[in-house]
Scaffold this motif. Structure first.
Motif, PDB file in Angstrom:
ATOM      1  N   ILE A 195      21.484  10.201  75.516  1.00  0.00           N
ATOM      2  CA  ILE A 195      20.312   9.310  75.857  1.00  0.00           C
ATOM      3  C   ILE A 195      19.900   9.329  77.478  1.00  0.00           C
ATOM      4  O   ILE A 195      18.692   9.386  77.459  1.00  0.00           O
ATOM      5  N   ILE A 196      20.817   9.650  78.249  1.00  0.00           N
ATOM      6  CA  ILE A 196      20.367   9.813  79.584  1.00  0.00           C
ATOM      7  C   ILE A 196      19.604  10.928  79.883  1.00  0.00           C
ATOM      8  O   ILE A 196      18.898  10.891  80.948  1.00  0.00           O
ATOM      9  N   TRP A 197      19.528  11.945  79.010  1.00  0.00           N
ATOM     10  CA  TRP A 197      18.645  13.075  79.088  1.00  0.00           C
ATOM     11  C   TRP A 197      17.295  12.794  78.506  1.00  0.00           C
ATOM     12  O   TRP A 197      16.490  13.748  78.982  1.00  0.00           O
ATOM     13  N   GLN A 198      17.108  11.753  78.015  1.00  0.00           N
ATOM     14  CA  GLN A 198      15.844  11.584  77.249  1.00  0.00           C
ATOM     15  C   GLN A 198      15.032  10.516  78.118  1.00  0.00           C
ATOM     16  O   GLN A 198      15.656   9.502  78.410  1.00  0.00           O
ATOM     17  N   GLY A 199      13.731  10.703  78.469  1.00  0.00           N
ATOM     18  CA  GLY A 199      12.967   9.502  78.885  1.00  0.00           C
ATOM     19  C   GLY A 199      13.409   9.569  80.405  1.00  0.00           C
ATOM     20  O   GLY A 199      13.700  10.658  81.114  1.00  0.00           O
ATOM     21  N   GLY A 200      13.104   8.443  80.915  1.00  0.00           N
ATOM     22  CA  GLY A 200      13.316   8.345  82.321  1.00  0.00           C
ATOM     23  C   GLY A 200      12.451   7.122  83.073  1.00  0.00           C
ATOM     24  O   GLY A 200      12.220   6.192  82.365  1.00  0.00           O
ATOM     25  N   LEU A 201      12.260   7.264  84.240  1.00  0.00           N
ATOM     26  CA  LEU A 201      11.429   6.373  84.774  1.00  0.00           C
ATOM     27  C   LEU A 201       9.971   6.834  84.863  1.00  0.00           C
ATOM     28  O   LEU A 201       9.354   7.916  85.200  1.00  0.00           O
ATOM     29  N   ILE A 202       8.904   5.691  84.428  1.00  0.00           N
ATOM     30  CA  ILE A 202       7.715   5.972  84.463  1.00  0.00           C
ATOM     31  C   ILE A 202       6.931   5.517  85.649  1.00  0.00           C
ATOM     32  O   ILE A 202       7.080   4.358  86.104  1.00  0.00           O
ATOM     33  N   ARG A 203       5.967   6.215  86.371  1.00  0.00           N
ATOM     34  CA  ARG A 203       5.220   5.784  87.404  1.00  0.00           C
ATOM     35  C   ARG A 203       3.937   6.023  87.089  1.00  0.00           C
ATOM     36  O   ARG A 203       3.404   7.038  86.485  1.00  0.00           O
ATOM     37  N   GLU A 204       2.765   4.822  87.566  1.00  0.00           N
ATOM     38  CA  GLU A 204       1.557   5.266  87.139  1.00  0.00           C
ATOM     39  C   GLU A 204       1.158   5.992  88.630  1.00  0.00           C
ATOM     40  O   GLU A 204       1.491   5.608  89.508  1.00  0.00           O
ATOM     41  N   ALA A 205       0.158   6.883  88.388  1.00  0.00           N
ATOM     42  CA  ALA A 205      -0.567   7.548  89.445  1.00  0.00           C
ATOM     43  C   ALA A 205      -2.111   7.531  89.252  1.00  0.00           C
ATOM     44  O   ALA A 205      -2.605   7.818  88.121  1.00  0.00           O
ATOM     45  N   TYR A 206      -2.901   6.999  90.305  1.00  0.00           N
ATOM     46  CA  TYR A 206      -4.052   6.827  90.483  1.00  0.00           C
ATOM     47  C   TYR A 206      -4.725   8.178  90.478  1.00  0.00           C
ATOM     48  O   TYR A 206      -4.308   9.185  91.206  1.00  0.00           O
ATOM     49  N   LYS A 207      -5.624   8.397  89.553  1.00  0.00           N
ATOM     50  CA  LYS A 207      -6.615   9.919  89.367  1.00  0.00           C
ATOM     51  C   LYS A 207      -7.369   9.968  90.639  1.00  0.00           C
ATOM     52  O   LYS A 207      -7.967  11.061  91.074  1.00  0.00           O
ATOM     53  N   GLY A 208      -7.587   8.987  91.337  1.00  0.00           N
ATOM     54  CA  GLY A 208      -8.729   8.985  92.455  1.00  0.00           C
ATOM     55  C   GLY A 208     -10.107   8.842  92.066  1.00  0.00           C
ATOM     56  O   GLY A 208     -11.060   9.022  92.980  1.00  0.00           O
ATOM     57  N   ASN A 209     -10.186   8.554  90.769  1.00  0.00           N
ATOM     58  CA  ASN A 209     -11.809   8.416  90.683  1.00  0.00           C
ATOM     59  C   ASN A 209     -11.958   7.047  89.498  1.00  0.00           C
ATOM     60  O   ASN A 209     -11.056   7.112  88.674  1.00  0.00           O
ATOM     61  N   GLY A 210     -12.883   6.224  89.718  1.00  0.00           N
ATOM     62  CA  GLY A 210     -13.119   5.156  88.944  1.00  0.00           C
ATOM     63  C   GLY A 210     -12.313   3.728  89.338  1.00  0.00           C
ATOM     64  O   GLY A 210     -11.683   3.952  90.438  1.00  0.00           O
ATOM     65  N   PRO A 211     -12.629   2.743  88.934  1.00  0.00           N
ATOM     66  CA  PRO A 211     -12.065   1.618  89.110  1.00  0.00           C
ATOM     67  C   PRO A 211     -10.442   1.551  89.049  1.00  0.00           C
ATOM     68  O   PRO A 211      -9.979   2.286  88.135  1.00  0.00           O
ATOM     69  N   THR A 212      -9.943   0.850  89.964  1.00  0.00           N
ATOM     70  CA  THR A 212      -8.427   0.916  90.097  1.00  0.00           C
ATOM     71  C   THR A 212      -8.036  -0.173  89.076  1.00  0.00           C
ATOM     72  O   THR A 212      -6.651  -0.307  88.825  1.00  0.00           O
ATOM     73  N   THR A 213      -8.769  -0.909  88.537  1.00  0.00           N
ATOM     74  CA  THR A 213      -8.177  -1.979  87.471  1.00  0.00           C
ATOM     75  C   THR A 213      -8.324  -1.589  86.358  1.00  0.00           C
ATOM     76  O   THR A 213      -7.516  -2.145  85.377  1.00  0.00           O
ATOM     77  N   GLU A 214      -8.822  -0.395  85.706  1.00  0.00           N
ATOM     78  CA  GLU A 214      -8.626   0.169  84.294  1.00  0.00           C
ATOM     79  C   GLU A 214      -7.534   1.290  84.441  1.00  0.00           C
ATOM     80  O   GLU A 214      -7.443   2.029  85.183  1.00  0.00           O
ATOM     81  N   MET A 215      -6.960   1.024  83.196  1.00  0.00           N
ATOM     82  CA  MET A 215      -5.578   1.830  82.888  1.00  0.00           C
ATOM     83  C   MET A 215      -6.043   3.286  82.645  1.00  0.00           C
ATOM     84  O   MET A 215      -5.182   4.311  82.848  1.00  0.00           O
ATOM     85  N   ALA A 216      -7.115   3.589  82.287  1.00  0.00           N
ATOM     86  CA  ALA A 216      -7.612   4.861  81.667  1.00  0.00           C
ATOM     87  C   ALA A 216      -7.905   5.687  83.031  1.00  0.00           C
ATOM     88  O   ALA A 216      -7.795   7.003  82.770  1.00  0.00           O
ATOM     89  N   ASN A 217      -7.816   5.181  84.223  1.00  0.00           N
ATOM     90  CA  ASN A 217      -7.767   5.882  85.432  1.00  0.00           C
ATOM     91  C   ASN A 217      -6.636   6.007  86.126  1.00  0.00           C
ATOM     92  O   ASN A 217      -6.594   6.540  87.130  1.00  0.00           O
ATOM     93  N   TYR A 218      -5.559   5.954  85.194  1.00  0.00           N
ATOM     94  CA  TYR A 218      -4.104   6.415  85.742  1.00  0.00           C
ATOM     95  C   TYR A 218      -3.451   7.451  84.773  1.00  0.00           C
ATOM     96  O   TYR A 218      -3.716   7.629  83.689  1.00  0.00           O
ATOM     97  N   ARG A 219      -2.640   8.247  85.445  1.00  0.00           N
ATOM     98  CA  ARG A 219      -1.667   9.493  84.670  1.00  0.00           C
ATOM     99  C   ARG A 219      -0.491   8.757  84.722  1.00  0.00           C
ATOM    100  O   ARG A 219      -0.021   7.981  85.746  1.00  0.00           O
ATOM    101  N   SER A 220       0.347   9.129  83.720  1.00  0.00           N
ATOM    102  CA  SER A 220       1.856   8.674  83.760  1.00  0.00           C
ATOM    103  C   SER A 220       2.614   9.988  84.433  1.00  0.00           C
ATOM    104  O   SER A 220       2.643  11.104  84.340  1.00  0.00           O
ATOM    105  N   LEU A 221       3.700   9.495  85.308  1.00  0.00           N
ATOM    106  CA  LEU A 221       4.715  10.366  85.879  1.00  0.00           C
ATOM    107  C   LEU A 221       5.855  10.157  85.388  1.00  0.00           C
ATOM    108  O   LEU A 221       6.540   8.993  85.755  1.00  0.00           O
ATOM    109  N   MET A 222       6.446  10.884  84.880  1.00  0.00           N
ATOM    110  CA  MET A 222       7.926  10.671  84.123  1.00  0.00           C
ATOM    111  C   MET A 222       9.137  11.355  85.134  1.00  0.00           C
ATOM    112  O   MET A 222       9.220  12.586  85.401  1.00  0.00           O
TER     113      MET A 222
END
Length: 454
Positions: free
Chosen positions: A340-367
Motif C-alpha cells: 500500500i505504501i507504493w500506491q498513492g501518496g501526498l496530493i498537493r494542489e498547484a495553481y495553473k496561473g490563469n483564472g480565479p484562484t477560488t475555482e478548483m478547475a484552475n488547479y492541477r494535482s501533484l502526486m
C-alpha cells in the motif's frame, strides 16, 4: 507574545552598533483533524559522495533477508525501516552546516568564534551595567575588608575583560569579511572554468547549488483566501477543504474516496483473485540486474513520498538494494499484490496561473509518491511498453518511446504547408479536453463503449 535581542545574527562588520530583534507570538486555536507530514533534514549531498556510497553498501549488506512467508506490506515496511535507519544514523543534516557551499570550513569556524566572543562580551557588559552596590557587597561577602578603591578596581577589571571581548569581536569581523571576499573570489574563478567546460546549464546548476542567485517568484503559492467547490459553494474549514480536493481530483480518474478498512478489503479480494490466476507469463519475472539498472536512474533532488526515502538513497548502493528488493518485486508479481505504501501518496494542489484562484478547475494535482514505488512502476512500465505500442493508435504520441508532442506540431505544420502549396482550403480544429491525461488513455486501455465515464 515576547521579543528579545539576538546576538547570533552576524553581518561580518568590525563594529556591532545594532542587533536584530526576534519576536514570538503564541495563540490557542481550535484543533482540526489533520495530520501533517514533517520532513527530517537529510544531507543528500553526502549520499552522493564516494564515502556515502561506501556506507550505504556496507549497511545494506548487513540487512538480513525477509522470510518469503511475510506478506508484501510487512515485507516493504521492513525494507523501508532498514533504509530509514541508515539515513538516521549517518545522513541526518546538521543544523550548523553553512547553507552557502562556497564558504570554506575555516571561514565558517571563524564566524562561530566571532559569535562566541560577541556573546561573552555582551554578557560581561550586561553584568557590569546591571550590578548595584548591594550585589557587589554580596559578591565580596566573606572576604577581607574592601573599601571604595577595591570596588572600583573590581569594576575596572570586568570592564577590561569586556573590552577585550569586544576588541576580539571587531578583529574577527575584519578577518571574517576578508575571508568571505577571498572565498567569493575563488568561487568566481572556478565559475569561469565551469562555464568554459560545461556551458550555461552547468554554470546555473553550480551557482544554484552554492546557495547564490535570486530565487524565482512562484505564483499561486500561499494561503487561498477563499475556495469554491464545483457547485459554487464556499468551502470553509481545513477538513472541508481536504474533502473537497480529494473529491475533485478523484473525479478526474473516475475514483472515489474510501477509508483504510475498505482499502484493505479491496487488496484482500485482489489477492484471492490472483490465487486463481492461471495465465501467468514467466517473462514478467524480473531479475536483479534489471532492478539495479532501474535504481541507477532514480532522480536526484526530488521530493520523497510518505516513506521519506529520497532518490539519492536508491542510487547510492543500487547493487545491494537490488538484492533486497528483488524478492519483494518477485512476490508482488506472483501474487498480483503490491504494498500500500507504493500506491498513492501526498496530493498537493498547484495553481495553473490563469483564472480565479477560488475555482478548483484552475488547479492541477501533484502526486508526491514513494521513490521506491516509482522505481518498481518504471520497471514494469518498461516491460509493458512493447505491448502498449502494439495496441495504441498510430497517432497517439507522447506515450511512445521517443515520440513527443513536438512531432504532432510538426505534422500539422507540414499539412498546412502542403495545403497552402496546392491552394486548398483547410482548417484545424483544436480540442482542449479537460483532464485529458487521465481520460484519453482510458480509451486505449479499457476501450470505448459510448458512456461518459470513459
Amino acid at each position: 507574545m515576547s521579543s528579545w535581542v539576538t546576538s547570533d545574527f552576524d553581518m561580518a562588520t568590525s563594529c556591532d552598533d545594532h542587533f536584530p530583534v526576534l519576536g514570538r507570538i503564541q495563540w490557542i486555536q481550535r484543533a482540526v483533524a489533520r495530520v501533517q507530514k514533517r520532513r527530517r533534514p537529510v544531507d543528500r549531498d553526502a549520499m552522493r559522495t564516494e564515502a556515502g556510497k561506501a556506507i550505504w553498501q556496507t549497511e545494506l549488506e548487513q540487512v538480513p533477508p525477509v522470510p518469503w512467508c511475510t506478506d508484501v506490506h510487512t515485507h516493504a515496511l521492513q525494507i523501508q525501516d532498514a533504509i530509514n535507519r541508515v539515513i538516521d544514523k549517518h545522513f541526518r543534516n546538521k543544523q550548523t552546516k553553512p547553507t552557502s557551499t562556497y564558504i570554506s570550513e575555516k571561514t565558517w569556524r571563524m564566524r562561530l568564534n566571532r559569535v562566541w566572543a560577541r556573546k561573552k562580551g555582551l554578557r560581561k557588559m550586561k553584568f557590569i551595567g546591571q550590578a548595584t552596590g548591594r550585589e557587589v557587597l554580596s559578591l565580596l561577602l566573606g572576604r577581607a575588608a574592601w573599601d571604595g578603591a577595591n570596588i572600583v578596581q573590581w569594576y575596572q577589571k570586568h570592564a577590561l575583560i569586556g573590552g577585550v571581548y569586544q576588541l576580539l569581536t571587531g578583529f574577527l569581523g575584519i578577518r571574517l569579511k576578508a575571508a568571505l571576499h577571498a572565498d567569493r573570489k575563488l568561487f568566481m574563478q572556478q565559475l569561469g572554468t565551469t562555464a568554459e567546460e560545461g556551458g550555461i546549464q552547468k554554470l546555473q546548476k553550480v551557482i544554484r547549488d552554492a546557495g547564490l542567485g535570486r530565487r524565482a517568484v512562484k505564483r499561486g503559492r500561499g494561503i487561498i483566501p477563499m475556495l469554491q467547490d464545483s457547485g459554487g459553494s464556499n468551502v470553509t474549514g481545513q477538513q472541508e477543504r481536504d474533502d473537497a480536493w480529494l473529491g475533485f481530483f478523484g473525479d478526474m480518474e473516475c475514483g472515489r474516496v474510501v477509508d483504510a478498512t475498505e482499502l484493505v478489503s479491496i487488496h484482500n479480494m485482489d489477492r484471492q483473485a490472483a490465487g486463481q490466476w492461471e495465465d501467468f507469463d514467466n517473462q514478467m519475472i524480473v531479475n536483479p540486474d534489471e532492478v539495479e539498472r532501474q535504481l541507477r536512474i532514480a532522480p536526484n533532488r526530488r521530493a520523497a513520498g510518505l516513506d521519506d526515502i529520497p532518490g539519492e538513497a536508491l542510487r547510492a548502493a543500487p547493487h545491494a538494494l537490488a538484492g533486497l528488493l528483488t524478492p519483494l518485486i518477485l512476490k508482488t508479481t506472483v501474487r498480483l499484490e503490491q504494498p500500500i505504501i507504493w500506491q498513492g501518496g501526498l496530493i498537493r494542489e498547484a495553481y495553473k496561473g490563469n483564472g480565479p484562484t477560488t475555482e478548483m478547475a484552475n488547479y492541477r494535482s501533484l502526486m508526491i509518491s514513494s521513490q521506491l514505488g516509482k522505481a518498481v512502476h518504471g520497471l514494469y512500465r518498461t516491460r509493458t511498453r512493447d505491448v502498449f505500442t502494439q495496441q495504441a493508435r498510430p497517432m497517439l504520441l507522447n506515450m511512445r518511446p521517443g515520440a513527443t508532442t513536438l512531432q504532432a506540431a510538426h505534422a500539422l505544420r507540414l499539412f498546412m504547408q502542403f495545403a497552402a502549396a496546392r491552394r486548398m482550403s483547410t482548417a484545424i480544429l483544436f480540442i482542449d479536453t479537460r483532464s485529458a491525461y487521465y481520460r484519453v488513455v482510458r480509451e486505449t486501455v479499457m476501450g470505448f463503449d459510448g458512456s461518459d465515464m470513459h
